[in-house]
Design a protein around this motif. Structure first.
Motif, mmCIF file in Angstrom:
data_model
loop_
_atom_site.group_PDB
_atom_site.id
_atom_site.type_symbol
_atom_site.label_atom_id
_atom_site.label_comp_id
_atom_site.label_asym_id
_atom_site.label_seq_id
_atom_site.Cartn_x
_atom_site.Cartn_y
_atom_site.Cartn_z
ATOM 1 N N ALA A 82 53.745 43.372 35.501
ATOM 2 C CA ALA A 82 53.681 43.409 33.670
ATOM 3 C C ALA A 82 54.540 42.391 33.776
ATOM 4 C CB ALA A 82 54.111 44.503 33.133
ATOM 5 N N ARG A 83 55.984 42.084 34.433
ATOM 6 C CA ARG A 83 56.508 41.327 33.487
ATOM 7 C C ARG A 83 56.014 39.638 34.357
ATOM 8 N NH1 ARG A 83 60.392 44.850 35.883
ATOM 9 N NH2 ARG A 83 59.798 44.578 37.673
ATOM 10 N N GLU A 84 55.359 39.540 35.812
ATOM 11 C CA GLU A 84 55.099 38.143 35.861
ATOM 12 C C GLU A 84 53.281 37.883 34.661
ATOM 13 O OE1 GLU A 84 51.831 36.793 39.435
ATOM 14 O OE2 GLU A 84 52.350 38.343 39.243
ATOM 15 N N ARG A 100 45.763 39.722 42.080
ATOM 16 C CA ARG A 100 46.309 40.880 41.925
ATOM 17 C C ARG A 100 46.446 41.733 40.864
ATOM 18 N NH1 ARG A 100 49.721 36.327 43.106
ATOM 19 N NH2 ARG A 100 50.621 36.028 40.818
ATOM 20 N N LEU A 101 46.077 41.098 39.745
ATOM 21 C CA LEU A 101 44.920 41.942 39.138
ATOM 22 C C LEU A 101 43.998 42.914 39.198
ATOM 23 C CD1 LEU A 101 45.447 39.071 35.978
ATOM 24 C CD2 LEU A 101 47.191 41.100 35.597
ATOM 25 N N LYS A 102 43.572 42.224 39.720
ATOM 26 C CA LYS A 102 42.230 43.234 40.194
ATOM 27 C C LYS A 102 42.158 44.009 41.102
ATOM 28 C CE LYS A 102 38.247 39.857 39.603
ATOM 29 N NZ LYS A 102 37.737 38.866 40.295
ATOM 30 N N LYS A 103 43.209 44.103 42.349
ATOM 31 C CA LYS A 103 44.374 44.975 43.128
ATOM 32 C C LYS A 103 44.869 46.026 42.475
ATOM 33 C CE LYS A 103 43.926 41.790 46.880
ATOM 34 N NZ LYS A 103 44.538 41.384 48.191
ATOM 35 N N TRP A 104 45.686 45.680 41.466
ATOM 36 C CA TRP A 104 46.240 46.931 40.851
ATOM 37 C C TRP A 104 45.500 47.398 40.039
ATOM 38 C CZ3 TRP A 104 47.442 48.084 35.350
ATOM 39 C CH2 TRP A 104 48.112 48.953 35.676
ATOM 40 N N GLY A 105 44.394 46.393 39.390
ATOM 41 C CA GLY A 105 43.857 47.832 38.957
ATOM 42 C C GLY A 105 42.997 48.899 39.709
ATOM 43 N N ASP A 106 42.283 48.706 40.843
ATOM 44 C CA ASP A 106 42.430 49.303 41.936
ATOM 45 C C ASP A 106 43.168 50.544 42.201
ATOM 46 O OD1 ASP A 106 39.784 48.022 41.519
ATOM 47 O OD2 ASP A 106 40.517 47.242 43.753
ATOM 48 N N ARG A 107 44.383 50.126 42.201
ATOM 49 C CA ARG A 107 45.568 51.019 42.507
ATOM 50 C C ARG A 107 45.620 52.441 41.778
ATOM 51 N NH1 ARG A 107 48.694 50.116 47.385
ATOM 52 N NH2 ARG A 107 50.187 51.464 45.452
ATOM 53 N N ARG A 108 45.344 51.516 40.119
ATOM 54 C CA ARG A 108 45.454 51.941 38.996
ATOM 55 C C ARG A 108 44.853 53.213 38.522
ATOM 56 N NH1 ARG A 108 42.660 53.576 34.909
ATOM 57 N NH2 ARG A 108 43.481 53.989 33.019
ATOM 58 N N ASN A 109 43.436 53.067 39.009
ATOM 59 C CA ASN A 109 42.365 54.012 38.674
ATOM 60 C C ASN A 109 42.707 55.102 39.968
ATOM 61 O OD1 ASN A 109 41.213 52.300 36.887
ATOM 62 N ND2 ASN A 109 39.807 51.891 38.726
ATOM 63 N N ARG A 110 43.337 54.652 41.343
ATOM 64 C CA ARG A 110 43.355 55.599 42.102
ATOM 65 C C ARG A 110 44.593 56.653 41.827
ATOM 66 N NH1 ARG A 110 42.515 51.451 45.875
ATOM 67 N NH2 ARG A 110 45.276 51.455 46.429
ATOM 68 N N ALA A 111 45.510 56.062 41.021
ATOM 69 C CA ALA A 111 46.691 56.772 41.216
ATOM 70 C C ALA A 111 46.337 57.725 39.947
ATOM 71 C CB ALA A 111 47.677 55.511 40.643
ATOM 72 N N THR A 123 36.882 44.372 32.783
ATOM 73 C CA THR A 123 36.125 43.811 32.034
ATOM 74 C C THR A 123 36.117 42.225 31.753
ATOM 75 O OG1 THR A 123 34.881 45.284 31.504
ATOM 76 C CG2 THR A 123 34.151 43.718 30.295
ATOM 77 N N LEU A 124 38.202 42.969 31.488
ATOM 78 C CA LEU A 124 39.040 41.993 30.768
ATOM 79 C C LEU A 124 39.355 41.091 31.918
ATOM 80 C CD1 LEU A 124 40.719 40.615 28.419
ATOM 81 C CD2 LEU A 124 42.623 42.765 29.409
ATOM 82 N N ILE A 125 39.810 41.676 32.819
ATOM 83 C CA ILE A 125 39.966 40.504 34.113
ATOM 84 C C ILE A 125 39.209 39.444 34.524
ATOM 85 C CG2 ILE A 125 40.645 40.025 36.264
ATOM 86 C CD1 ILE A 125 42.656 41.362 34.750
ATOM 87 N N LEU A 126 37.602 39.837 34.271
ATOM 88 C CA LEU A 126 36.837 39.494 33.997
ATOM 89 C C LEU A 126 36.661 38.251 33.183
ATOM 90 C CD1 LEU A 126 33.713 41.630 36.211
ATOM 91 C CD2 LEU A 126 34.896 39.954 37.026
ATOM 92 N N HIS A 127 36.594 38.704 31.750
ATOM 93 C CA HIS A 127 36.854 37.883 30.758
ATOM 94 C C HIS A 127 37.923 36.325 30.857
ATOM 95 C CE1 HIS A 127 33.589 39.515 28.027
ATOM 96 N NE2 HIS A 127 34.474 40.224 27.990
ATOM 97 N N ASN A 173 44.910 27.670 35.367
ATOM 98 C CA ASN A 173 44.453 28.411 36.289
ATOM 99 C C ASN A 173 45.096 29.312 37.263
ATOM 100 O OD1 ASN A 173 41.678 30.070 37.261
ATOM 101 N ND2 ASN A 173 41.006 28.288 36.808
ATOM 102 N N ASP A 174 45.312 30.311 37.289
ATOM 103 C CA ASP A 174 45.582 31.352 38.363
ATOM 104 C C ASP A 174 44.895 32.524 39.548
ATOM 105 O OD1 ASP A 174 48.196 32.928 39.926
ATOM 106 O OD2 ASP A 174 49.477 31.628 39.216
ATOM 107 N N LYS A 175 44.557 31.955 40.383
ATOM 108 C CA LYS A 175 43.422 32.541 41.029
ATOM 109 C C LYS A 175 43.860 33.756 41.359
ATOM 110 C CE LYS A 175 39.380 29.206 41.597
ATOM 111 N NZ LYS A 175 38.387 29.066 41.959
ATOM 112 N N GLU A 176 45.297 33.527 41.974
ATOM 113 C CA GLU A 176 45.946 34.725 43.068
ATOM 114 C C GLU A 176 46.277 35.846 42.243
ATOM 115 O OE1 GLU A 176 49.106 32.730 45.127
ATOM 116 O OE2 GLU A 176 47.828 31.128 46.009
ATOM 117 N N LEU A 177 47.097 34.997 40.507
ATOM 118 C CA LEU A 177 47.251 36.185 39.763
ATOM 119 C C LEU A 177 45.757 37.138 39.104
ATOM 120 C CD1 LEU A 177 49.328 37.899 37.477
ATOM 121 C CD2 LEU A 177 48.419 35.395 35.966
ATOM 122 N N ILE A 178 44.817 36.778 39.419
ATOM 123 C CA ILE A 178 43.364 37.130 39.079
ATOM 124 C C ILE A 178 43.520 38.210 39.998
ATOM 125 C CG2 ILE A 178 41.221 37.289 38.534
ATOM 126 C CD1 ILE A 178 41.321 34.791 37.388
#
Length: 153
Positions: A140-142, A95-106, A67-71, A88-93
């Motif tokens: 997180a660094r990025e 990467r954030l979504k993909k990592w969020g999916d990985r985080r949920n799986r982990a 939800t934060l990423i969508l905001h 306006n960095d769509k690539e960063l968004i």
């Protein structure tokens, strides 16, 4: 050595310094889930600050990561229409979504499985969460660097 101060920026700095130390120590010790939790906290904090400033909405602590990423995406799109200098960095968004999916799986796969089905083999699980923690540290660094750049603009 910790500086004892009520100054918000000093306290925030101390919190971040401790978070980065603990993240590194957790990864080095193989405590990848702890590292991932710290990474999410860092990412959430930086993005929340940006979204609240640019988007003009309050982000509560219990707001889900996606939800934060969508905001964030909406705030960047809204800001781009006003022709400000925010990036306006769509690539960063993405990467954030993909990592969020990985985080949920982990976070959820260590023991969770459908009734009657085995869990993922532990060596595969640990390899996956190790990679997620490594990617999360980079992300997180990025995000922290991205946020610093946005503040300058």
């Amino acid at each position: 050595m910790m500086v004892n101060s009520d100054e918000p920026n000093t306290t925030k700095y101390e919190s971040y310094a401790e978070a980065w130390r603990r993240m590194k120590a957790a990864i080095d010790a193989g405590f990848y889930l702890e590292a991932i939790a710290i990474q999410e906290s860092i990412i959430f904090d930086r993005l929340r600050s940006f979204v609240e400033h640019v988007g003009g909405i309050e982000i509560k602590d219990k707001t889900p990561y996606l939800t934060l990423i969508l905001h964030l995406e909406a705030a960047l799109n809204k800001d781009a229409k006003k022709d400000r200098r925010w990036n306006n960095d769509k690539e960063l968004i993405e990467r954030l979504k993909k990592w969020g999916d990985r985080r949920n799986r982990a976070v959820h796969r260590i023991v969770r499985s459908k009734p009657g089905t085995p869990t993922q083999p532990i060596d595969e699980f640990l390899a996956e969460v190790h990679e997620t923690a490594d990617r999360g540290a980079s992300l997180a660094r990025e995000v922290s660097e991205w946020f610093r750049e946005q503040k300058k603009r």
